[in-house]
Motif scaffolding. Structure first.
Motif, PDB file in Angstrom:
ATOM      1  N   LYS A 147     -51.264 -31.067  31.824  1.00 11.52           N
ATOM      2  CA  LYS A 147     -50.805 -30.072  32.801  1.00 11.52           C
ATOM      3  C   LYS A 147     -50.730 -30.699  34.200  1.00 11.52           C
ATOM      4  O   LYS A 147     -49.759 -30.504  34.927  1.00 11.52           O
ATOM      5  N   VAL A 160     -47.766 -33.148  34.345  1.00 12.33           N
ATOM      6  CA  VAL A 160     -46.496 -32.422  34.449  1.00 12.33           C
ATOM      7  C   VAL A 160     -46.328 -31.925  35.889  1.00 12.33           C
ATOM      8  O   VAL A 160     -45.267 -32.082  36.497  1.00 12.33           O
ATOM      9  N   ARG A 164     -42.372 -31.150  30.094  1.00 13.39           N
ATOM     10  CA  ARG A 164     -42.576 -30.475  28.806  1.00 13.39           C
ATOM     11  C   ARG A 164     -41.217 -30.111  28.230  1.00 13.39           C
ATOM     12  O   ARG A 164     -40.405 -29.481  28.886  1.00 13.39           O
ATOM     13  N   HIS A 211     -44.462 -27.804  22.458  1.00  8.75           N
ATOM     14  CA  HIS A 211     -43.895 -28.666  23.489  1.00  8.75           C
ATOM     15  C   HIS A 211     -44.309 -30.110  23.256  1.00  8.75           C
ATOM     16  O   HIS A 211     -45.424 -30.381  22.812  1.00  8.75           O
ATOM     17  N   TYR A 237     -44.051 -34.040  25.321  1.00  2.44           N
ATOM     18  CA  TYR A 237     -44.083 -34.540  26.688  1.00  2.44           C
ATOM     19  C   TYR A 237     -43.214 -35.780  26.793  1.00  2.44           C
ATOM     20  O   TYR A 237     -43.377 -36.716  26.030  1.00  2.44           O
TER      21      TYR A 237
END
Length: 163
Positions: free
Chosen positions: A63, A66, A73, A85, A87
């Motif tokens: 997280k 991102v 994602r 999702h 990455y």
């Protein structure tokens, strides 16, 4: 221009690019996630298994990465399964390749066990080892003694702090 190292006490490190980069990728797990992403890992379970941290920690780390713009994602759905999702590296994330390469080079030289380095990165075109190198924008190889540290546009002098 004067090399800034000659008057280090006159400038502040408050606006330091290295410190800001470390805020983003300075943890062990962040660098290992980037290692795995650069090696092609995309899915959450693979990151957990290959990096060796728990699912809650991995979820938090992904997280953060991102949010920092290193990974994005991408939804995917396997037949009969819910949407998940994976990455994918962004340009910002891919540009960490020389940093990861330099860390691997250093680790291979100074931290490998007696058996030697666990992996080798080679140039697909010629088979020779890939190493990180310092080069100027004109393509010249640069040795440590030939680097000048000059003021950039974001330099904050201590005399200007708080203004």
């Amino acid at each position: 221009m004067t090399d800034l190292r000659e008057d280090r006490d006159a400038w502040s490190s408050a606006n330091c690019s290295i410190a800001r980069a470390m805020d983003i990728v300075g943890s062990r797990s962040a660098m290992l996630v980037m290692r795995e992403a650069l090696l092609g890992t995309r899915r959450f379970d693979e990151f957990v298994r290959r990096v060796g941290i728990g699912e809650p920690a991995m979820a938090a780390r992904l997280k953060e990465m991102v949010a920092a713009g290193l990974l994005e994602r991408i939804p995917y759905r396997e037949p009969g399964q819910r949407t998940r999702h994976e990455y994918q590296l962004t340009r910002k994330g891919r540009e960490l390749l020389p940093v990861i390469t330099a860390l691997r080079d250093w680790g291979d030289t100074w931290a490998a066990d007696d058996a030697g380095p666990p992996v080798r990165a080679t140039h697909r075109g010629c088979g020779h080892p890939i190493r990180a190198a310092l080069r100027c924008a004109q393509g010249h190889d640069v040795e440590e003694g030939n680097i000048e540290i000059l003021a950039g546009p974001g330099l904050v002098r201590k005399s200007d702090e708080g203004r």
